[in-house]
Structures are given as structure tokens and as C-alpha cells.
Design an enzyme around this catalytic site. Structure first.
Site, PDB file in Angstrom:
ATOM      1  N   GLU A   1       0.836  -1.200   0.000  1.00 32.76           N
ATOM      2  CA  GLU A   1       0.000   0.000   0.000  1.00 32.76           C
ATOM      3  C   GLU A   1       0.868   1.246   0.000  1.00 32.76           C
ATOM      4  O   GLU A   1       1.676   1.465   0.898  1.00 32.76           O
ATOM      5  CB  GLU A   1      -0.940  -0.002   1.209  1.00 32.76           C
TER       6      GLU A   1
ATOM      7  N   ASP B   1       0.275  -2.744   5.967  1.00 37.22           N
ATOM      8  CA  ASP B   1       0.648  -2.297   7.315  1.00 37.22           C
ATOM      9  C   ASP B   1      -0.155  -3.045   8.369  1.00 37.22           C
ATOM     10  O   ASP B   1      -1.275  -3.498   8.119  1.00 37.22           O
ATOM     11  CB  ASP B   1       0.391  -0.792   7.469  1.00 37.22           C
TER      12      ASP B   1
ATOM     13  N   ASP C   1      -2.043  -2.203  10.750  1.00 40.86           N
ATOM     14  CA  ASP C   1      -2.994  -1.323  11.416  1.00 40.86           C
ATOM     15  C   ASP C   1      -4.376  -1.551  10.816  1.00 40.86           C
ATOM     16  O   ASP C   1      -4.558  -2.443   9.975  1.00 40.86           O
ATOM     17  CB  ASP C   1      -2.567   0.139  11.294  1.00 40.86           C
TER      18      ASP C   1
ATOM     19  N   ASP D   1      -6.191   0.304   8.739  1.00 42.93           N
ATOM     20  CA  ASP D   1      -6.241   0.534   7.298  1.00 42.93           C
ATOM     21  C   ASP D   1      -5.593  -0.611   6.529  1.00 42.93           C
ATOM     22  O   ASP D   1      -6.086  -1.042   5.488  1.00 42.93           O
ATOM     23  CB  ASP D   1      -5.547   1.854   6.948  1.00 42.93           C
TER      24      ASP D   1
END
Length: 647
Positions: free
Chosen positions: A433, A507, A509, A511
Site C-alpha cells: 500500500e 501495514d 494497522d 487501514d
């Protein structure tokens, strides 16, 4: 080291030694998949008794010690002396490969076990097995350890002279299953529920007696019994979807000793199909002649009805099979006296005669049903025509989704940084991403076999998107073109696939998790074969870097960090913890060492244990309806095992 090669170097493995030497040949793997396969092998024997009309109840227990018991009320494994082996028939079945009642001797008309290796393989790969058989007013018991009988068959008078059946209790061998022998309730329950749907008259009870693991005073118990059979199965699969027609179309017929049962229902809010095929209760993941017959007859019949009802004008092309199947949920189950499967894992049915039988029987019933239910025919055809029109719009983008020389030029799609090797079997692509993570990955990778495709933002959610919109989306175009996926709905061609390992690297997290889910939805709905054939992986970057003096450690979970600090460091030690919020924060060398280097990295391959549950989860999490998603979060959220970091 001896280099001689003579007669003495030819090794002969006696009895079940071959199974212990090469367990993967018989159960696929020695990991969780193979472990659970042991249970399926034993349960399938009880199911075969049910198919023969001699068994109505099956009880499966995960016992407190981790062993599993499977008890049925069938005829019981024969216990008389076998003329060829000189041993009891029970011991023969348990210790001799390719011994069983399914080879044409009249024991079974239809069965899933063809090779006679099921229960003997379970015996070979278990620390111990204890078999109890109730027959003719007697109780017969024999114990085995790692495939070898521990004494003769013990016979006593049964307390209940009318009792009959078999109980097989076994504990998998930790010498074989080195990654652990703990059975997962969810995996087993999915298969047992499936078997109950496929066999309408059987009652299956599943109990988890591991009270310590459950942290409860009561065992977990579920009973599966569905009088509606596969009709209820389709209803279960569609419970979170809006049906296009309420009544499930049902076919149950027999020809030339081949029984064909099918259930069909289309949904309004689905843009892909979900068709499950079974042969003698075995899920045929790779398809086969029964599925080919079903798809062929659906296409021909629906086009014929469309012409009759003037939905298709003269001169216009027929609807494609993928258009007709859009939104379809179907289960087809065939029972074949002499099935031909590919390999011991039986993932594809090969009997050529089944294709024609399915085509004929389903065609007759489906045509009659649609003639008597014209409104149902019209709603299905309207959806198919809408899908056809969307596909035509998508087809205009065909050139964008073919593997073309543009991939080797300077105008690579989506900033693709390709690898130098042209051998897809050696190649892998990392989907990352953003440009920041993409920059670190490009610098840290091995350019010879690793490609990088940065994605801008979150890709389109194709769970609630038609084909026309999919092909207009730039990020989706980049994905399709870079990977060489071709057109949705076409037969999967592995020759067109540019990378045999497709790695989602996002990642750690919220998102990142969302992007990962969007990508998984894309692969599952757009090109399901990528998932089924094991081409999709998820990278596991570390969450923390811990520095203590000149040493540094990478931790991939909160639990691992807690364990490191509490167990490896002395009290009052000085150390520094760095939390990686994103891949872009990692230096290229760090990303290579921890996440991309094949010698040191950890990756998860995406596999589907329960196809029905997987389809439902994608519908719930990524579909239009909010209520099922809220219910899922409220139900599953409290089950998360969150770690409180006290370091």
C-alpha cells in the site's frame, strides 16, 4: 558413506511402515489439514454405512485427553477370521492397506472410500487406537499402538444384545504431527454440518469434552440433522443474501444407478456464483464431470427458455454461462457406484458418463419447473441479461487484462517494478500500500525473482460492484494486468499467471487490515482458483523491534514481545521498543531481513477449510447489509484474545 547400490539397498516397507515413512502421500500433509483429515477418514466410514442404509446416528467426541472418538450404529466392522490373512477381519482392515468392504464384494453399493486405506492410515499415524465393535450380541475390543495390535481381539457378551455399531478412538502421533495435535472445533464442525446436509436422514452429534480448553463446566454440543438435505444447505448458504426467488429449485433423480441431487437458488445482491460439488459425499474442490454437466445444462436450458419467452431476439447471441450463473448458489451431489477420482485426495471426479446423466436429469426437471414458474424464469433471465450487458462493457476492456508486451516496456501498470526472471514458478509479487512502502520494498527486494506493485489507497470493493465498474477502476486494471488474470468468469489458465506467489503485504494497522480484506475479496470473487490452488499469501512483517545493547530482536505479535521481555531479559534491563506503524518506516534492509527474505521470513498461505463459511464471511463483511455485519462484530468481537502488555 557407502556408494554401493545393490539388492541390499532396495528397502521393503512392511505393513503400515510406508504410511509412517511418507504420511503426506496418504493425508496430504502432516500439518493441521492432515491432522483433521484423520477424523474425516473415520467419519466417512460411518457415512458409508449410512449410504448403505445401515446407520442413522453418528457421535463424534473430542475427548479431554485430545483424542477423538467416532461412534456409529451401523453393522459393525466384521470380526470373523479372514481367509487370506488368517487374522480377524477387524485386524485386517486396521493393519492392511487396500483392505475394506468397498471393492465390489457387495458390502457397499456407494462409498467415498475407494482405496481401502482410510482407517488403516489413521491407525498408522496414531499413537494409539482402540476399536470397539458391537455385533451379534458380542462386544469386540482391540487396541493398537502406532499401527501394531497390542494383543488379540478381546470378545465379551454385550450388556445390550441388540446394540450394534463401531467406535474408533484414536490419539494422533506427535512424532508425525510435529506442529501439534490439537483439533479445532470450527474446522471439524464445518465438515460434519456439511455431511448432515448431504445425507438428509442422518443425525450427527458433535461434542467437545475439553473442559479446560473451553474454560467451562459443560461440554460444547451440537447436533446436525436436516430433513431438507441440500435444500436446507442452499438456504443456509444464502441466509445473509436477498433471494431472487423464494422457492429453491430442487432435483433428485437416478439413472443407471447414478443418483443426482441438486438445489439451486439465485440471489439479487450477488455478482458471482457459489457452486459446491460433491461425489459420494466428498467435496470435489477441483470440479469434475458432475459440475461440467450442471454448468452445461444450465447454459443450454436458460438460453432455450430465453428464446421461448422472447427475452433474446433472433440474431442476438446466447447468454454466456457465467452470465446465467451470476448470483447463483447451488449444491450438486452425485452418488456413483464406481467413482473415478484423481488421486487419494479425491478432488476431481472423472467419470465421463456422469456428465451426460447430470445434463439429462437436471435439464428435464429444470425445464419443467421454469415452464410452470414463468415469473421465476423471467427474474433469473433478467439478471442474466443484465450481467451479459455488463460483461459486454467489460469485454471492451479485454486488451487491458491480457498479458501483453506492455508489461515489459517502460509504461508498467500501477508502477509495477517487475522481476528479471520470466519463469512464473520462480516469481513472486508483493502487493503493497502506497509509494512509501513500495519504495522500501523495491530497494530491499531480490530483483531476480521478486516484483513489487504499489497500490494507491484502497481498491474497489467488488463484493458489491458489477463487472463494468470493476474494469473501469485503475487499481483493479493494474492488478489484473500485472498478474495476468484474464477476464472474470473465464476458465482459469495458470499459463497466463505471471507470478505463482502473490503476496499481500500491508501495514499492521486498521487501514492495512481493510486493504488486505479488500484484496482477499477481489481474489476470492474475481478469480477463486487463485485461492483454491494456493497462490495467495499474506506477509507477516514484525510489529516491534527491540534493542538491548548491541543486540536487536524482531517480534511479530504482542504475545511474542511480552514473552521476550519477561523470559529473555533480566529484571531492570534497559531496552528500547520501536513499534512499526507502517512498512514505510522500515529500512529496506530491515524489510528484506524480516519479511521478504525466503530464508528468514514468515508468510501465511491463504487456504479455505470451509467454502460455505468463507462465502458467508465475505458477504457479511463486504456486502451491502449493515445488520449482519454489526451482528458478526458483536458476536465475534468478545472472542478476540487480546493481550495486555505489562512490560
Amino acid at each position: 558413506m557407502s556408494t554401493s547400490y545393490g539388492a541390499d539397498q532396495i528397502q521393503v516397507l512392511e505393513g503400515l511402515e510406508a504410511v509412517r515413512k511418507r504420511p503426506g502421500m496418504y493425508i496430504g500433509s502432516t500439518g493441521p489439514r492432515g491432522l483433521h483429515h484423520l477424523v474425516y477418514e473415520v467419519v466417512d466410514n460411518s457415512i458409508d454405512e449410512a449410504l448403505a442404509g445401515h446407520c442413522s446416528t453418528i457421535l463424534i467426541d473430542i475427548n479431554a485427553d485430545g483424542s477423538v472418538s467416532v461412534t456409529d450404529n451401523g453393522r459393525g466392522i466384521p470380526t470373523g477370521i479372514h481367509s487370506k490373512t488368517g487374522k480377524s477381519a477387524l485386524e485386517t482392515v486396521m493393519t492392511v492397506l487396500h483392505a475394506g468392504g468397498k471393492f465390489g464384494g457387495g458390502g457397499y453399493k456407494v462409498s467415498g472410500g475407494l482405496h481401502g486405506v482410510g482407517v488403516s492410515v489413521v491407525n498408522a499415524l496414531s499413537e494409539w487406537v482402540e476399536v470397539t465393535v458391537w455385533r451379534e450380541g458380542k462386544t469386540h475390543v482391540q487396541r493398537y499402538e502406532r499401527g501394531k495390535p497390542q494383543g488379540d481381539l478381546q470378545i465379551s457378551t454385550s450388556e445390550d444384545p441388540t446394540q450394534q455399531g463401531t467406535r474408533v478412538c484414536f490419539l494422533p502421533d506427535t512424532d508425525i504431527f510435529t506442529t501439534g495435535i490439537e483439533f479445532e472445533y470450527g474446522i471439524l464442525s464445518g465438515r460434519l454440518r456439511e455431511l448432515a446436509y448431504l445425507n438428509a436422514n442422518i443425525r450427527i452429534t458433535f461434542r467437545d469434552l475439553r473442559l479446560d480448553l473451553l474454560k467451562s463446566d459443560e461440554p460444547r454440543v451440537e447436533t446436525y440433522h436436516y430433513e431438507g438435505g441440500i435444500r436446507e444447505y442452499v438456504e443456509y448458504m444464502n441466509r445473509d443474501k436477498d433471494a431472487l426467488h423464494e422457492e429453491i429449485i430442487y432435483i433428485n433423480a437416478e439413472r443407471n444407478d447414478v443418483q443426482v441431487e441438486a438445489a439451486l437458488q439465485w440471489s439479487i445482491d450477488a455478482f458471482s456464483d457459489n457452486i459446491l460439488g460433491f461425489a459420494n459425499n466428498i467435496r470435489t474442490i477441483d470440479g469434475g464431470t458432475h459440475l461440467e454437466g450442471l454448468k452445461t445444462v444450465l447454459t443450454r436450458t436458460m438460453n432455450s427458455v430465453a428464446r421461448k419467452r422472447n427475452k433474446l431476439k433472433d440474431g442476438t447471441p446466447n447468454l454466456g454461462g457465467e452470465n446465467i450463473r451470476e448470483g447463483l448458489t447451488a449444491v450438486i451431489s452425485v452418488k456413483v457406484p464406481d467413482p473415478e477420482f484423481e488421486g487419494q485426495t479425491k478432488t476431481k471426479l472423472g467419470n465421463t458418463e456422469v456428465r451426460g446423466i447430470v445434463d439429462s436429469l437436471v435439464g428435464e426437471v429444470l425445464t419443467e419447473y421454469l415452464e410452470f414458474h414463468p415469473q421465476v424464469a423471467d427474474t433469473i433471465l433478467d439478471k442474466a441479461i443484465q450481467a451479459f450487458n455488463a460483461a459486454e462493457a467489460a469485454r471492451r476492456a479485454r486488451e487491458l487484462v491480457r498479458r501483453k508486451s506492455v508489461l515489459e516496456s517502460s509504461t508498467l501498470p500501477g508502477k509495477l517494478a517487475d522481476c528479471s526472471t520470466k519463469d512464473p514458478t520462480e516469481s513472486e509479487i508483493f502487493l503493497v500500500e502506497g509509494d512509501s512502502a513500495g519504495g522500501s520494498a523495491k530497494q530491499g527486494r531480490d530483483r531476480r525473482f521478486q516484483a513489487i506493485l504499489p497500490l494507491r489507497g484502497k481498491i474497489l470493493n467488488i463484493e458489491k460492484t458489477d463487472d463494468a465498474k470493476i474494469y473501469k477502476n485503475n487499481e483493479i486494471q493494474s492488478l489484473i494486468t500485472a498478474l495476468g488474470l484474464g477476464i472474470k468468469g473465464e476458465e482459469f489458465d495458470v499459463e497466463q499467471l505471471r507470478y505463482h506467489r502473490i503476496v499481500i503485504m500491508t501495514d499492521a494497522d486498521v487501514d492495512g487490515a481493510h486493504i488486505r480484506t479488500l484484496l482477499l475479496t477481489f481474489f476470492y470473487r474475481y478469480q477463486r482458483d487463485l485461492v483454491d490452488r494456493g497462490h495467495i499469501y499474506i506477509a507477516c512483517p514484525p510489529l516491534y523491534k527491540v534493542e538491548r545493547g548491541r543486540n536487536h530482536y524482531y517480534c511479530y505479535s504482542d504475545r511474542e514481545l511480552t514473552s521476550l521481555v519477561q523470559n529473555e531479559f533480566p529484571e531492570n534491563a534497559n531496552y528500547n521498543i520501536q513499534r512499526f506503524k507502517g512498512l514505510g518506516e522500515m529500512m529496506p534492509q530491515q524489510l528484506w531481513d524480516t519479511t521478504m527474505n525466503p530464508e528468514t521470513r514468515m508468510m501465511k498461505r491463504v487456504e479455505i477449510e470451509d467454502a460455505v463459511e468463507a462465502d458467508r464471511i465475505f458477504t457479511v463483511l463486504m456486502g451491502d447489509k449493515v445488520a449482519p455485519r454489526r451482528e458478526f462484530i458483536e458476536t465475534e468481537g468478545p472472542k478476540l484474545n487480546l493481550v495486555d502488555l505489562d512490560i
